[in-house]
Scaffold this motif. Structure first.
Motif, short mmCIF file in Angstrom:
data_model
loop_
_atom_site.label_atom_id
_atom_site.label_comp_id
_atom_site.label_asym_id
_atom_site.label_seq_id
_atom_site.Cartn_x
_atom_site.Cartn_y
_atom_site.Cartn_z
N VAL A 170 13.45 1.30 4.84
CA VAL A 170 12.80 0.62 5.96
C VAL A 170 13.49 1.03 7.26
O VAL A 170 14.71 0.91 7.40
N TYR A 171 12.69 1.54 8.18
CA TYR A 171 13.20 1.96 9.49
C TYR A 171 12.80 0.93 10.54
O TYR A 171 11.74 0.32 10.46
N LEU A 172 13.65 0.80 11.51
CA LEU A 172 13.37 -0.06 12.66
C LEU A 172 12.73 0.77 13.77
O LEU A 172 13.21 1.85 14.09
N TYR A 173 11.64 0.26 14.32
CA TYR A 173 11.10 0.87 15.54
C TYR A 173 11.45 -0.06 16.68
O TYR A 173 10.83 -1.11 16.85
N TYR A 192 0.85 -1.20 0.00
CA TYR A 192 0.00 0.00 0.00
C TYR A 192 0.88 1.25 0.00
O TYR A 192 0.66 2.18 -0.77
N ALA A 193 1.91 1.21 0.83
CA ALA A 193 2.84 2.35 0.91
C ALA A 193 3.63 2.50 -0.39
O ALA A 193 3.96 3.62 -0.79
N ASN A 194 3.91 1.39 -1.05
CA ASN A 194 4.68 1.46 -2.31
C ASN A 194 4.00 2.33 -3.35
O ASN A 194 4.65 2.93 -4.20
N GLU A 195 2.68 2.40 -3.28
CA GLU A 195 1.94 3.21 -4.27
C GLU A 195 1.86 4.66 -3.85
O GLU A 195 1.19 5.46 -4.49
N ARG A 196 2.50 5.00 -2.77
CA ARG A 196 2.43 6.37 -2.26
C ARG A 196 3.81 6.95 -2.03
O ARG A 196 4.78 6.22 -1.87
N ASP A 197 3.85 8.29 -2.00
CA ASP A 197 5.11 8.99 -1.83
C ASP A 197 5.29 9.33 -0.34
O ASP A 197 4.61 10.22 0.18
N ILE A 198 6.15 8.59 0.34
CA ILE A 198 6.41 8.86 1.76
C ILE A 198 7.92 8.78 2.03
O ILE A 198 8.68 8.40 1.14
N ILE A 199 8.32 9.08 3.24
CA ILE A 199 9.76 9.04 3.56
C ILE A 199 10.23 7.60 3.77
O ILE A 199 11.28 7.20 3.29
N ALA A 200 9.46 6.84 4.54
CA ALA A 200 9.90 5.49 4.91
C ALA A 200 8.75 4.68 5.48
O ALA A 200 7.74 5.24 5.92
N VAL A 201 8.91 3.37 5.46
CA VAL A 201 8.04 2.53 6.29
C VAL A 201 8.87 2.10 7.51
O VAL A 201 10.10 2.07 7.45
N ALA A 202 8.19 1.82 8.59
CA ALA A 202 8.89 1.39 9.82
C ALA A 202 8.14 0.21 10.41
O ALA A 202 6.95 0.01 10.13
#
Ligand code: ELE
Length: 283
Positions: free
Chosen positions: A126-129, A87-97
Motif C-alpha cells: 500500500v502506497y501513500l499518495y 478488485y486489485a487483489n485478484e490482479r497482478d500489480i505493483i501496489a495500490v495507493a
C-alpha cells in the motif's frame, strides 16, 4: 535504476465515456518511450472525478498492456475503497495507493485508521499518495510511521525536504512534481510526472543525463520541462494534456471531461504554438 512513473490521463469520448482503445495506445507509447510504471486514477487521471466502475475499467485497460501498475483507490466512500482494493487483489500489480480522506476536518487517528483498513484488506503493498495542496491533509513521515504499513509514497509537494524524510522509513519514495524531477531522479526512487503523458522522452533523456553525471545538461533540460509545464497552467494543466499528447506524441487520446473542460479551438492553437516554440528550441 530510478523509475519514471506517469499518472495516466483518462481518455474520454464526446459522450464522456472512457475509451479503452485509446488507453492502450497511450500506454504502449509511454512504455516505448522509457516510462516504467503507470499510475492509474491519479490527479492527472481525474481519479476523484471517476466512478468506481470507471476506476476499475481504467485498471483493466492498462493491465491489457502492462502489469507495471500502481492503482489509486482513494475515495470518500470507504465501501468503494475496499471494493477497489479487493478488485486489485485478484490482479497482478505493483501496489495500490490512496490519498487520505479529504474535504472533511477529521482527527489524525481517522487517517491512520483509513490506511490501516486498506493495508488489512490489500494483498499488494500500500502506497501513500500525499498531496496536501489538493487534499488539505499532510500525511507526513511521522503520520506515515504511525500508520505503520505504508510501503511507498508519492509526495506531491514543493517542499523537497518533506519528501526526502520518508526515506527514514526505508520505503519507496517519489516526488510528484515535474519541476523537481531532476532531484527526484537523482536521489529518490524516481519521479511521478503528469507531464510525462505528453513529453515522456524528455523525462527519459533527463534520467540519461543524470545517469551519465552530466548535470549541466540535466539542469538545462529540467528548465525546458519547467517552461513547457508552466505554459500549460493558464489553460488548465489537465485539459491541456489531451491536446499536447496528440500534437507531440501523434495519436488521439480523446477529450477531457467536465469539470476539466475541453479547450476552445483558438486556445488549443495558441497553446500548441507556445509549446512547440519551446519544444523545438535546441537544448
Ligand atoms: C502530480 C499532480 C500535480 C502528478 C498525479 C500526479 O497526477 O497523480 O498541478 O502540478 O500540482 O502529482 O498532477 O499537479 P500540479 O502524481
Amino acid at each position: 535504476m530510478t523509475e519514471i512513473i506517469v499518472p495516466i490521463l483518462t481518455p474520454f469520448n464526446e459522450k464522456g465515456e472512457i475509451d479503452g482503445e485509446k488507453v492502450k495506445t497511450h500506454v504502449q507509447n509511454l512504455l516505448r518511450k522509457g516510462v516504467d510504471i503507470i499510475f492509474v486514477n491519479g490527479t492527472t487521471g481525474v481519479g476523484p472525478a471517476l466512478s468506481k466502475d470507471e476506476k476499475r475499467k481504467m485498471l483493466d485497460y492498462v493491465l491489457d498492456v502492462t502489469n507495471k501498475v500502481i492503482f489509486q483507490v482513494g475515495s470518500l466512500n470507504m465501501k468503494e475503497v475496499l471494493e477497489l482494493v479487493n478488485y486489485a487483489n485478484e490482479r497482478d500489480i505493483i501496489a495500490v495507493a490512496s490519498y487520505p480522506p479529504y474535504y472533511f476536518s477529521i482527527p489524525k487517528d481517522f487517517v491512520v485508521k483509513y490506511f490501516k483498513e486498506i493495508c488489512e484488506a490489500s494483498k499488494h503493498p500500500v502506497y501513500l499518495y500525499n498531496y496536501p495542496g489538493a487534499t488539505g491533509k499532510d500525511v507526513d513521515v511521522n503520520l506515515a510511521k504511525e500508520i505503520g504499513c505504508i510501503k511507498g509514497v508519492k509526495d506531491t509537494n514543493p517542499d523537497f525536504a518533506h519528501t526526502i524524510r520518508y526515506k527514514e522509513l526505508g520505503i519507496k519514495t517519489y516526488n510528484g512534481l515535474e519541476n523537481l524531477a531532476i532531484a527526484s531522479l537523482s536521489i529518490l526512487d524516481g519521479t511521478v510526472v503528469g507531464a510525462g503523458n505528453y513529453m515522456p522522452e524528455l523525462f527519459s533523456q533527463l534520467r540519461e543525463y543524470i545517469k551519465a553525471g552530466d548535470m549541466r545538461k540535466a539542469l538545462d533540460l529540467q528548465l525546458k520541462i519547467n517552461e513547457i509545464d508552466g505554459t500549460t497552467i493558464p489553460y488548465g494543466k489537465i485539459s491541456s494534456m489531451y491536446y499536447l499528447v496528440k500534437e507531440l506524441q501523434g495519436y488521439d487520446v480523446g477529450v477531457p471531461r467536465p469539470p476539466m473542460y475541453p479547450l476552445e479551438e483558438d486556445k488549443v492553437k495558441e497553446l500548441i504554438e507556445k509549446v512547440r516554440k519551446i519544444w523545438n528550441k535546441s537544448e
